[in-house]
Design a protein around this motif. Structure first.
Motif, mmCIF file in Angstrom:
data_model
loop_
_atom_site.group_PDB
_atom_site.id
_atom_site.type_symbol
_atom_site.label_atom_id
_atom_site.label_comp_id
_atom_site.label_asym_id
_atom_site.label_seq_id
_atom_site.Cartn_x
_atom_site.Cartn_y
_atom_site.Cartn_z
ATOM 1 N N PRO A 130 42.838 30.290 34.893
ATOM 2 C CA PRO A 130 42.619 31.310 33.859
ATOM 3 C C PRO A 130 41.617 32.391 34.252
ATOM 4 N N THR A 131 40.805 32.152 35.270
ATOM 5 C CA THR A 131 39.765 33.126 35.644
ATOM 6 C C THR A 131 40.025 33.767 37.000
ATOM 7 N N LYS A 132 41.144 33.425 37.622
ATOM 8 C CA LYS A 132 41.490 33.912 38.962
ATOM 9 C C LYS A 132 40.474 33.471 40.003
ATOM 10 N N ALA A 133 39.837 32.327 39.738
ATOM 11 C CA ALA A 133 38.932 31.756 40.733
ATOM 12 C C ALA A 133 39.740 31.265 41.931
ATOM 13 N N THR A 134 40.984 30.883 41.682
ATOM 14 C CA THR A 134 41.906 30.531 42.755
ATOM 15 C C THR A 134 42.892 31.676 42.911
ATOM 16 N N TYR A 135 43.048 32.160 44.117
ATOM 17 C CA TYR A 135 43.912 33.307 44.355
ATOM 18 C C TYR A 135 44.529 33.195 45.746
ATOM 19 N N LYS A 136 45.590 33.918 45.989
ATOM 20 C CA LYS A 136 46.243 33.894 47.295
ATOM 21 C C LYS A 136 45.978 35.187 48.041
ATOM 22 N N ARG A 137 45.516 35.045 49.266
ATOM 23 C CA ARG A 137 45.252 36.197 50.110
ATOM 24 C C ARG A 137 46.554 36.756 50.685
ATOM 25 N N PRO A 138 46.544 37.993 51.169
ATOM 26 C CA PRO A 138 47.756 38.573 51.767
ATOM 27 C C PRO A 138 48.277 37.786 52.966
ATOM 28 N N ASP A 139 47.393 37.023 53.636
ATOM 29 C CA ASP A 139 47.826 36.247 54.799
ATOM 30 C C ASP A 139 48.298 34.846 54.431
ATOM 31 N N GLY A 140 48.496 34.583 53.131
ATOM 32 C CA GLY A 140 49.054 33.318 52.683
ATOM 33 C C GLY A 140 48.049 32.231 52.380
ATOM 34 N N ILE A 141 46.785 32.444 52.688
ATOM 35 C CA ILE A 141 45.770 31.428 52.424
ATOM 36 C C ILE A 141 45.415 31.413 50.941
ATOM 37 N N VAL A 142 45.431 30.228 50.348
ATOM 38 C CA VAL A 142 45.014 30.060 48.959
ATOM 39 C C VAL A 142 43.515 29.808 48.969
ATOM 40 N N ALA A 143 42.764 30.776 48.474
ATOM 41 C CA ALA A 143 41.302 30.734 48.550
ATOM 42 C C ALA A 143 40.688 30.532 47.168
ATOM 43 N N MET A 144 39.362 30.347 47.165
ATOM 44 C CA MET A 144 38.650 30.136 45.913
ATOM 45 C C MET A 144 37.389 30.981 45.828
ATOM 46 N N ASP A 145 37.089 31.419 44.633
ATOM 47 C CA ASP A 145 35.820 32.065 44.323
ATOM 48 C C ASP A 145 35.032 31.067 43.489
ATOM 49 N N TYR A 146 34.048 30.411 44.107
ATOM 50 C CA TYR A 146 33.288 29.369 43.411
ATOM 51 C C TYR A 146 32.520 29.917 42.212
ATOM 52 N N HIS A 147 32.164 31.194 42.252
ATOM 53 C CA HIS A 147 31.402 31.790 41.154
ATOM 54 C C HIS A 147 32.251 32.015 39.909
ATOM 55 N N ARG A 148 33.557 32.138 40.096
ATOM 56 C CA ARG A 148 34.458 32.349 38.963
ATOM 57 C C ARG A 148 34.929 31.034 38.345
ATOM 58 N N CYS A 149 34.832 29.943 39.104
ATOM 59 C CA CYS A 149 35.342 28.658 38.634
ATOM 60 C C CYS A 149 34.555 28.166 37.422
ATOM 61 N N ILE A 150 35.264 27.855 36.341
ATOM 62 C CA ILE A 150 34.613 27.378 35.114
ATOM 63 C C ILE A 150 34.809 25.870 34.928
#
Length: 256
Positions: A130-150
């Motif tokens: 719901p916060t886009k803390a998990t997102y997919k990069r253009p190179d296919g890697i599924v990354a995380m933003d720990y600061h956005r994770c609730i």
């Protein structure tokens, strides 16, 4: 009281160490539009992927060096019990591929497989966050933003591979300050984490930690490039992926 005081001091020390790398941590964990910059030797691809030779990495003992390398680089806490956090781990065939077979070859039945985030093309964890803390990069890697994770754990419910861990406890209390990698951020309680295909190492021109530790048993490269080493390996060997029927299109393949 003494035990509590020791935990507090240990936490305070690790927090201070984490603050020392706050700028780096923000960059490594940043989401879309981040300020992360590739170095001059950065490795790039249109679609990163991995092939794991399960014949060479078929026991817990063979997989353990990969786990240690990955967890050391990413400050993954070693929390005793069922609440342990993992980025890469070993599991049997049925747990790995969900394909029960009463007449399986004994060698395959006893084989262990190195499991990690599959960095799916159609990643359900990305869709449900719901916060886009998990997102997919253009190179296919599924990354995380720990600061956005609730800490809602929707991504854990959405991931069909069990590739994510939740920090129920304060992870910094289970890190050795002397061995802390100050180039990568530590996390806090209530945050989900997982394998990131070592995006911070790729930006510096380095291969993922598990790839280096595998001594050639893991091949990593651009799946979209027919001339890449990873595509060559896929042409020459029979491989399978985890739960392909779900349509997530995993980016991790296994030589069987």
């Amino acid at each position: 009281m003494n035990h509590t005081r020791r935990n507090f001091l240990k936490f305070a020390g690790l927090t201070a160490a984490g603050l020392c790398v706050a700028s780096v941590g923000g960059v490594m964990a940043a989401g879309p539009g981040s300020t992360i910059k590739d170095g001059e030797k950065a490795l790039k691809a249109k679609r990163w992927g991995m092939v794991i030779d399960s014949k060479r990495l078929g026991t817990k003992e063979a997989i353990e060096p990969l786990v240690k390398a990955c967890h050391a680089v990413h400050n993954v806490p070693d929390i005793p019990g069922k609440q342990n956090v993992k980025w890469i781990w070993a599991a049997g065939f049925e747990e790995s591929f969900d394909q029960p077979n009463n007449y399986m070859d004994e060698g395959l039945e006893k084989r262990q497989f190195a499991l990690l985030c599959n960095h799916c093309t159609e990643a359900p964890c990305v869709r449900v966050c719901p916060t886009k803390a998990t997102y997919k990069r253009p190179d296919g890697i599924v990354a995380m933003d720990y600061h956005r994770c609730i800490g809602c754990r929707y991504c854990m419910a959405g991931c069909p591979f069990g590739a994510r861990s939740f920090n129920f406890m304060e992870p910094r209390l289970h890190l050795d300050a002397a061995k802390l990698n100050k180039e990568f951020p530590t996390r806090m309680r209530g945050v989900v984490e997982k394998c990131n295909f070592c995006v911070e190492r790729l930006a510096l021109g380095k291969m993922p930690a598990c790839v280096e530790a595998s001594q050639g048993a893991i091949v990593f490269g651009d799946l979209s490039d027919p001339a890449s080493e990873v595509r060559k390996v896929l042409r020459e060997h029979y491989t399978i992926r985890r739960k392909p029927a779900l349509g997530t299109e995993p980016g991790v393949y296994y030589i069987i």
